[in-house]
Every structure is written in structure tokens, then in C-alpha cells.
Design an enzyme around this catalytic site. Structure first.
Site, PDB file in Angstrom:
ATOM      1  N   ASP A  64      56.831  66.320  79.547  1.00 41.64           N
ATOM      2  CA  ASP A  64      58.080  66.321  78.788  1.00 41.64           C
ATOM      3  C   ASP A  64      58.552  64.883  78.598  1.00 41.64           C
ATOM      4  OD1 ASP A  64      60.463  67.572  77.604  1.00 41.64           O
ATOM      5  OD2 ASP A  64      61.474  66.766  79.361  1.00 41.64           O
ATOM      6  N   THR A  97      61.108  65.389  72.146  1.00 45.38           N
ATOM      7  CA  THR A  97      61.546  64.176  72.840  1.00 45.38           C
ATOM      8  C   THR A  97      60.475  63.085  72.821  1.00 45.38           C
ATOM      9  OG1 THR A  97      60.824  65.205  74.913  1.00 45.38           O
ATOM     10  CG2 THR A  97      63.147  65.374  74.357  1.00 45.38           C
TER      11      THR A  97
END
Length: 596
Positions: A64, A97
Site C-alpha cells: 500500500d 496512493t
């Protein structure tokens, strides 16, 4: 007046301050941002790799982008802007992201030659903003709207959730998690109201209203969704095992009250005339707790939950009367129970009436793995839900939680925007084609800058190819040709499975249009901020905590601080008396003792 035209040097900054300005420091900032992007570049897409970050206490394994950027603890002042846009994308959209960081850095990389050749940064920034506005508008034009109340709309939500999970550790379990995620968000939004999705206040507090509980052990396929509230059994006293652990249509009382026998404070003073009166004081203390417990029972509640402790006396008292109780319930869990059951948290046991009690269809305490959970289901206000995650290790469950959060945010954004675009790099290539066509209609430096911006957008499909081990040049050439020559080629993107190109929209690789719009706008904004910096000033950290005092002392004409002068006087007296220069007071000198 000074002769010869010489001027005295003016020092504005503290000694050791690092300053850099002009073209060199601007290029240095761009290079620093490129170094940061290299750290997360390989995590993009379904074939992205994971990063292991250890800080000495714990180990985090994740792909992530926002999590990695936060854990890197970047010190470079300009590169910290990338952390900010990554965190902003995570809070606003949840997904994308990594791509927002790559886009920002690629825009800077494409603008670097213009900076080196002397193009003024403000001209570059102005054209970047123009290109970004056009790109966001093009994404809006390309987006496909859908009706969320139809079966097709349900299918679209499932596909956006699956696309968000594609690049995650739990990608192979999409069939389990995608329906759970969609059900959780739809219940939060109020599925029975046709237009509630965009207006529901529950969507604004998604993180608070959807609980995620992690239980190590077992198989990931044992994860489940509770359409209600579930929380881990709290600390309990003797007598807890005698309680009723299952209810149907119970009355639920929520308290922010401590139900423990409390003695008087240590400094309390009670005057008695007869030793037998002491017993009346003890009896009064017991009567206070019994009055509280009687109020809880008399109101008709079957389940009593409190944010504060419920002691052994209260636990046994409730058990004897067939009630269930739990103390030290976490604040978030108590709020979810209140939201789901319609109960109101009470700060006093006085005046409790039936209107403040909540209810649900079923309550049960049952074992999940090595833990015991209190589970409320069939709640009248189905605005909350709880996901219980299982897995073999702490790191796996933690990464699963981050993946679930991203997918929840994506589905929420899809519900609000009601429109999607194709993923797999298709949107970026179509927007790049549109910008190139526009660049041909303008003159001057702006044409070159917008063309460079269009080229920067190709970083997403290029990196998807590189991470999958395919030749990015061949695939990008085929994609450009398809988008330019074929009228039906606007949704063509990278085929990760076969190393080719295909229609990603038809394949069900869908993302919320807000995801792409926010990525493009944030990346362009960050690039503009970094290009607008013409000087960097880094103040030195003070090594001496008393540096400020020392500077004041230096301003006294070179005099010693008062404490040093006194120390010298004491040493002088000692030396004259034949003593050592130890700093002790000499003969005839004594301390004056004050009031302390």
C-alpha cells in the site's frame, strides 16, 4: 561613513544554516522526489511487489503506497510533499496512493529539461495547471454512469471492489471479500432509501461505523461479516460464566458509569461519636452501589454495557438476575452498538426509562478462534457492520485490514460518484491522446509542456508492464496505435495475464472516476508546489539545549554568566583557606536557607 564603498556583511541566519537557491536546488528537489518514487514504484498493480519495513520494534509487510510512504520517515523537506499527497489520496479515495506519487514524480521528471534550459518555473506551472484541468474534465467526459439501485449497479460495485483488491495480498480471495465489502458499505448508506447513498451521514464516518476485528489463526476463508456489531469479550470478574449468553429481542442499556464498590477518598474525614456509627458509613457505601444496580435492573434491561469497569459485585448481581453485562467496552464499539440498536449512552443510572434502551433481534456470545465475541445481529438501524478477519500471521492480517479499508473507500466513492472508468492504464492513455491533440492547436512553450505532461501520464501503463515482467515499449506502442487509430479503442489497457492489450472495461476492471480525477489533480498540484520553490533554507538543530542562554550571555559584552562568576568566587575563597577548588563554600560563607 565607510570609505571606498565597502559595506559591512549582514548575517541574517544562524551559523550552520544550509541554504540553496536557483536552478541547482530546484533540480536537486526533483531528484530527491525521484528517489522517493523509486521506493514505491515496484508496488503498482496486480503484479506489484511487497515492501518490508522494520522500525526496530515491529515489522510491516505491505504494498500500500500510503502505508509505505508513512513508514519511510522521509527527511527531505521537498520530498515530504509526496507523503502528503499520498496520505490525502488515501483519506479521500482510499486507492491509487502509489499511482498518485508516480504521476507527480513523472510530471517533474518530464519538466526537468525545461528547468535546465532556463524556462521560467511559473510558465511551466501555469501550463501544468491547464493540462491538469483538461485531464480531469476528460476523465469526467469518459466516465460511465450507472444506477446503483439496479442489479447492473450492484454488479458494478462488485467489480470496483474486485479491482481495488486485485493488487492486494488477498487478491486470490476476491470472491469472498468483494461481496462482504459491498454489503457493508450499502448497509452503512441505507440501502432501503433510493437516494440515501449520496446524502447518508453514515458514509462520512465509514471508518467509525464499519468495525474490523483481527483474530490471528485459522484460514483467511474463515473471515466473515456481521450485519450488526461484534466486539471481543472484555475483561470479566468472577460470576461471569453464570450469566445468560444468548438473548432474543433483548433490551440493551449503555452506560458511561462505573459500577464498582467505591470507598471514600483517602483524605476524607468523617467524625463519629460512637464506634458503632462506623458501620453505618460502610453500609452507606454499599447502598450507593446497590441503588445503581437496582436502577439498571428495574428499567427492564437484559444487557448492560459500560465504557467504565463493572466490578465483581455487579457482575454477580446481574448474573443472579439473568442479565448479561460487560465493562470496559471500547468507545468505538459502544458507539456502533448505540447506532445499530437505537440506544442512548447514559452518564447516570438515575431516571433511566424505556426510551433510552436499544434492542436487536439476537444477541449471542460465541467463540471465534481463541477469542470470544459478543455479537449483536438483526439490529433495527442497519447502519453498522463488523468484519472479522482471520489469518495465519499478524503481518498478513494487518495487510488484509489495509486492503479491506482501501476497497471499502473505493466502493464508498463509487456510491457517491455513481460513475466509473476503466483501469489498466486505459484512462491515462486516452487522456494523454486528448492532451496531445490539444497541444497541436496552441503555440509557444505551452505546446511542449502539455506534450510533456501527456507523456508523463504513460507512466501508469508503463510501470504495470515493467512490474509484470513484460516489454513496456512494445505494449505501449500497441496501445498508442489502438487509441489513436481505432474509434473503439478508448478502453484498451494492459493485459497483465498475457502480456498484451485488451478492452479493460469489458473485462470488468473498473475504478471510480473520482479516483482518477483526484489522482491527476493532486499529482499536478504537488508538482506545481515543488516547481514553485526557488530557495530552500534548512535551519540547524541545536546540539546544546541551553544554546539560547549562551547567546544571551554572549550579548553581555563577553561577561561570564552570573552563576560562573559566583562559582569563581567560591573557588577563590577555598584556595585562600588552603582548601581545594571544589566549588564548596569557603570559611565564613554560609547558605541562606529560605522557605523552600
Amino acid at each position: 561613513m565607510m570609505q571606498g564603498g565597502m559595506r559591512p556583511g549582514i548575517i541574517l541566519l544562524r551559523e550552520g544554516t544550509d541554504t540553496a537557491q536557483g536552478k541547482a536546488q530546484l533540480i536537486s528537489n526533483i531528484n530527491a522526489c525521484q528517489a522517493v518514487a523509486d521506493a514505491v514504484r515496484t508496488t503498482l498493480g496486480p503484479r506489484g511487489m511487497d515492501k518490508l519495513v522494520a522500525d526496530g520494534r515491529r515489522v510491516t509487510i505491505s504494498n500500500d503506497g500510503a502505508t509505505i510512504m508513512r513508514l519511510l520517515e522521509i527527511e527531505h523537506p521537498a520530498a515530504k510533499t509526496l507523503v502528503d499527497i499520498s496520505m490525502s489520496q488515501d483519506a479521500e479515495v482510499g486507492d491509487g496512493t502509489t499511482s498518485v506519487v508516480l504521476l507527480a514524480v513523472e510530471i517533474l521528471k518530464q519538466m526537468k529539461p525545461f528547468v535546465e534550459e532556463g524556462v521560467h518555473p511559473q510558465i511551466i506551472i501555469r501550463n501544468i495547471r491547464t493540462a491538469a484541468t483538461m485531464a480531469v474534465q476528460k476523465v469526467h467526459d469518459l466516465s460511465v454512469s450507472f444506477d446503483i439501485t439496479t442489479p447492473e449497479g450492484e454488479e458494478m460495485l462488485l467489480k470496483t471492489a474486485s479491482t481495488a483488491l486485485n493488487s492486494k495480498l488477498i487478491a486470490s480471495h476476491q470472491d469472498l471479500f468483494a461481496p462482504m465489502i459491498v454489503d457493508a458499505v450499502k448497509s452503512l448508506a441505507g440501502a432501503d432509501q433510493k437516494n440515501a447513498y449520496s446524502d447518508s451521514e453514515g458514509l462520512d464516518d465509514l471508518r467509525g461505523m464499519i468495525g474490523i476485528k483481527k483474530i490471528p489463526g485459522g484460514d483467511v476463508r474463515q473471515s466473515f461479516l456481521v450485519k450488526g456489531v461484534a466486539f471481543k469479550k472484555t475483561f470479566s470478574y468472577a460470576g461471569f460464566e453464570q450469566m445468560t449468553k444468548k438473548f432474543s429481542n433483548p433490551k440493551i442499556l449503555l452506560l458511561n458509569v462505573e459500577l464498582e464498590l467505591k470507598n471514600e477518598k483517602e483524605n476524607a474525614e468523617v467524625r463519629i461519636e460512637d464506634p458503632e456509627q462506623y458501620q453505618s458509613i460502610v453500609d452507606a457505601e454499599w447502598q450507593v452501589i446497590y441503588d445503581k444496580l437496582d436502577c439498571c435492573v428495574d428499567c427492564g434491561a437484559n444487557i448492560v454495557l459500560s465504557k467504565l469497569p463493572i466490578g465483581d459485585l455487579a457482575t454477580q448481581y446481574f448474573a443472579d438476575r439473568g442479565l448479561f453485562c460487560a465493562g470496559r467496552v471500547e468507545d468505538g464499539d459502544l458507539k456502533r452498538v448505540a447506532k445499530a440498536t437505537g440506544a442512548t449512552v447514559q452518564t447516570s443510572t438515575n431516571g433511566i426509562f424505556s426510551g433510552v434502551l436499544g434492542t436487536c433481534a439476537d444477541f449471542e456470545e460465541k467463540r471465534v478462534g481463541d477469542e470470544r465475541f459478543n455479537i449483536f445481529t438483526g439490529c433495527p438501524n442497519s447502519l453498522t457492520s463488523t468484519m472479522v478477519l482471520r489469518g495465519g500471521s499478524e503481518q498478513f492480517i494487518a495487510e488484509s485490514e489495509r486492503s479491506i479499508h482501501d476497497a471499502l473507500m473505493v466502493v464508498k466513492r463509487s456510491l457517491v460518484s455513481k460513475s466509473v472508468v476503466a483501469g489498466g492504464g486505459a484512462v491515462e492513455l486516452e487522456v494523454a491522446k486528448h492532451l496531445r491533440e490539444h497541444a497541436l492547436t496552441i503555440e509557444g512553450k505551452g505546446q511542449l509542456i502539455i506534450n510533456a505532461f501527456a507523456k508523463a501520464l504513460e507512466i501508469v501503463p508503463r510501470q504495470l508492464c515493467d512490474n509484470a515482467g513484460f516489454d513496456s515499449n512494445d505494449i505501449l506502442s500497441a496501445l498508442r496505435r489502438k487509441h489513436t487509430q481505432d474509434e473503439d479503442g478508448k478502453w484498451y489497457g494492459v493485459d497483465i495475464e498475457n502480456g498484451d492489450i485488451f478492452d479493460t472495461f469489458a473485462a470488468g476492471i473498473w475504478e471510480p472516476s473520482d479516483n482518477k480525477s483526484n489522482s491527476l489533480a493532486s499529482a499536478a498540484e504537488a508538482a506545481g508546489v515543488i516547481l514553485s520553490i526557488d530557495e530552500t533554507v534548512i535551519n540547524p538543530r541545536s546540539q546544546d539545549p541551553g544554546a539560547a542562554t549562551g547567546m544571551m550571555g554572549g550579548g553581555m559584552g563577553g561577561q561570564k554568566p552570573l552563576s560562573n562568576m559566583m562559582g569563581g568566587a567560591m573557588d577563590t575563597v577555598n584556595a585562600q583557606a588552603g582548601g581545594s577548588r571544589s566549588g564548596n563554600l569557603g570559611g565564613g560563607v554560609s547558605y541562606m536557607k529560605g522557605r523552600g
